[in-house]
Write an enzyme that holds these catalytic residues in place. Structure first.
Site, mmCIF file in Angstrom:
data_model
loop_
_atom_site.group_PDB
_atom_site.id
_atom_site.type_symbol
_atom_site.label_atom_id
_atom_site.label_comp_id
_atom_site.label_asym_id
_atom_site.label_seq_id
_atom_site.Cartn_x
_atom_site.Cartn_y
_atom_site.Cartn_z
ATOM 1 N N ARG A 1 52.734 -32.981 5.488
ATOM 2 C CA ARG A 1 51.916 -32.007 6.221
ATOM 3 C C ARG A 1 51.082 -32.744 7.276
ATOM 4 N NH1 ARG A 1 51.935 -28.901 0.924
ATOM 5 N NH2 ARG A 1 50.379 -30.256 0.010
ATOM 6 N N PHE B 1 59.013 -20.627 3.498
ATOM 7 C CA PHE B 1 58.830 -21.094 2.107
ATOM 8 C C PHE B 1 57.442 -21.743 2.021
ATOM 9 C CE2 PHE B 1 63.350 -21.578 3.236
ATOM 10 C CZ PHE B 1 63.979 -20.788 2.281
ATOM 11 N N CYS C 1 64.136 -30.837 -1.549
ATOM 12 C CA CYS C 1 63.602 -31.516 -2.743
ATOM 13 C C CYS C 1 64.642 -31.542 -3.854
ATOM 14 C CB CYS C 1 62.289 -30.893 -3.196
ATOM 15 S SG CYS C 1 62.415 -29.153 -3.583
HETATM 16 N N1 SAH Z 1 55.756 -25.481 1.547
HETATM 17 C C1 SAH Z 1 55.007 -25.336 0.317
HETATM 18 C C2 SAH Z 1 55.848 -25.494 -0.927
HETATM 19 C C3 SAH Z 1 57.061 -24.586 -0.993
HETATM 20 S S1 SAH Z 1 57.766 -24.440 -2.559
HETATM 21 C C4 SAH Z 1 53.847 -26.331 0.347
HETATM 22 O O1 SAH Z 1 53.768 -27.187 1.227
HETATM 23 O O2 SAH Z 1 52.999 -26.235 -0.540
HETATM 24 C C5 SAH Z 1 59.009 -23.266 -2.300
HETATM 25 C C6 SAH Z 1 58.529 -21.836 -2.124
HETATM 26 O O3 SAH Z 1 59.668 -21.051 -1.744
HETATM 27 C C7 SAH Z 1 57.967 -21.166 -3.372
HETATM 28 O O4 SAH Z 1 56.646 -20.754 -3.098
HETATM 29 C C8 SAH Z 1 58.865 -19.926 -3.592
HETATM 30 O O5 SAH Z 1 58.132 -18.763 -3.941
HETATM 31 C C9 SAH Z 1 59.493 -19.735 -2.246
HETATM 32 N N2 SAH Z 1 60.825 -19.117 -2.197
HETATM 33 C C10 SAH Z 1 61.894 -19.340 -2.990
HETATM 34 N N3 SAH Z 1 62.971 -18.659 -2.549
HETATM 35 C C11 SAH Z 1 62.565 -17.974 -1.438
HETATM 36 C C12 SAH Z 1 63.226 -17.111 -0.516
HETATM 37 N N4 SAH Z 1 64.523 -16.808 -0.633
HETATM 38 N N5 SAH Z 1 62.496 -16.598 0.505
HETATM 39 C C13 SAH Z 1 61.184 -16.905 0.644
HETATM 40 N N6 SAH Z 1 60.528 -17.732 -0.186
HETATM 41 C C14 SAH Z 1 61.207 -18.253 -1.219
#
Ligand code: SAH
Length: 386
Positions: free
Chosen positions: A205, A220, A329
């Site tokens: 980040r 996401f 990941c």
């Molecule tokens: N970018 C975040 C971490 C993301 S973790 C950070 O920096 O903290 C992945 C996320 O993807 C989760 O919150 C989950 O709810 C979401 N997710 C999973 N499948 C998804 C989809 N098809 N569309 C949107 N969000 C999704």
């Protein structure tokens, strides 16, 4: 100390520095669940010491290599070393990983710090049996206001351990406030994903912030990690996550930080990327940080097509000169595989892209050179030339 004998193949693996010995490489064991054992190879050759599990496919988790056994109180000294390393990093955050299992030579123990509170996960019989000792060492080293055990991961079932969330020391409130750089977050240590935050992305980040500008799409987003860190450098931010809970937290966290340019939507990213393309939306910065698409080897082909699709659509939505921060990941999708899939997406978009930075999980989640499983998070920062 009980003794466990291993095969030639197991011996080779341990000599190559890998800390896991599988059940199929154990030839004789007389040990109880969670015992600290002496590991010997053919003709009684000393290999090292390990924590024993009578249930997991990973029967032995090495804690020392060579003829000298680990001291009975080895945990205390390793926790102190893990902490000293984190202090030396001078992280600009109050939340970070204090103990990262194998990479801190304490296999299957996770300890995350959220300000004055700690959240731990004990993921094997050997660690579970020593939780009291670990808590005592953490209390002496950190003086936390509370320690929560987030022992709800399913991997505990493979060890014959139950899933439970409980306070092990002091008190742990429903919500904790932490700071990452200039952003403050409210974290739910009891129910949030992982132990509450995706701490492994903190440095990515920070890195992404150096390039962020214009219109940002954070796909996401979870509770807004990238969106909030990048918002001050951007005109507008659209954060998307499928979870309504996560989106509520993005909004609350944006408000708490006085960020008025953040819009959060509870949507499926796959659908929303298509919709944004249909309406002709464009972005100057895009972040893709999906969950692990490949949880095992069998899931890899499907995962690769998922990664290809989101990267292809993102590259189409990105303005020339813009930046794409794309992550995976999935340990099962290696760095070369991920680079290939992103290159294929660029060819199809079509887009000319340059690799600006190739990154991994943050330094508080170290990668062990001899343990490929510990390199799981890939993060590419790309620039669209045309
Ligand atoms: N970018 C975040 C971490 C993301 S973790 C950070 O920096 O903290 C992945 C996320 O993807 C989760 O919150 C989950 O709810 C979401 N997710 C999973 N499948 C998804 C989809 N098809 N569309 C949107 N969000 C999704």
């Amino acid at each position: 100390m009980p003794t466990v004998s291993i095969s030639r193949r197991g011996e080779d693996r341990a000599r190559a520095g890998h800390p896991w010995i599988y059940r199929s490489d154990v030839t004789a064991a007389s040990a109880a669940p969670g015992d600290l054992v002496q590991v010997v190879g053919a003709r009684g050759r000393p290999i090292g010491s390990a924590l024993f599990s009578d249930r997991s496919e990973i029967t032995l988790r090495m804690v020392s290599f060579g003829p000298a056994s680990a001291a009975p109180d080895f945990l205390r000294e390793r926790i102190a070393a893990a902490m000293a390393y984190r202090e030396s990093l001078k992280l600009n955050a109050t939340a970070y990983r204090l103990v990262h299992g194998e990479a801190d030579r304490i296999p299957s123990l996770i300890v995350d710090r959220y300000g004055d509170h700690l959240v731990l996960q004990a993921l094997s019989q050997g660690i579970d049996r020593r939780v009291r000792e670990i808590v005592a060492a953490l209390v002496d080293a950190v003086h936390p206001a509370g320690i929560l055990a987030r022992n709800d991961p399913r991997v505990r079932l493979l060890e014959g351990l139950d899933q439970r969330v409980e306070v092990l020391h002091g008190t742990v409130p429903e919500r904790l406030e932490v700071r990452e750089g200039v952003v403050t977050y409210e974290v739910d240590p009891w129910r949030g994903q992982k132990t509450g935050l995706f701490l492994d992305q903190r440095e990515n980040r920070e890195a992404a912030r150096r390039y962020a500008r214009g219109r940002l799409l954070d796909a996401f987003s979870y509770n807004g990690g990238f969106a909030l860190a990048l918002a001050p450098a951007c005109e507008s931010v659209l954060a998307i996550d499928i979870s309504e809970d996560a989106v509520a937290r993005i909004r609350a966290n944006a408000a708490r930080n006085g960020l008025t340019n953040v819009e959060a939507r509870a949507m499926n990213v796959f659908d929303e990327l298509r919709e944004l393309e249909r309406i002709g939306a464009r972005f100057d910065t895009i972040v893709l940080d999906p969950p692990a698409f490949a949880k095992n080897k069998a899931a890899v082909p499907k995962a690769l097509s998922g990664y290809k699709e989101i990267n292809l659509r993102a590259l189409k939505l990105l303005e020339p000169g813009g930046f794409l921060v794309t992550c995976s990941c999935s340990y099962n999708v290696s760095e070369p595989m991920f680079l290939d899939v992103v290159a294929a997406a660029a060819a199809d978009a079509p887009a000319e892209i340059a690799l600006v930075e190739k990154r991994a999980q943050g330094r508080d989640h170290p990668i062990l050179m001899n343990v490929p499983e510990t390199y799981y998070l890939k993060c590419l920062i790309l620039r669209k030339l045309a």
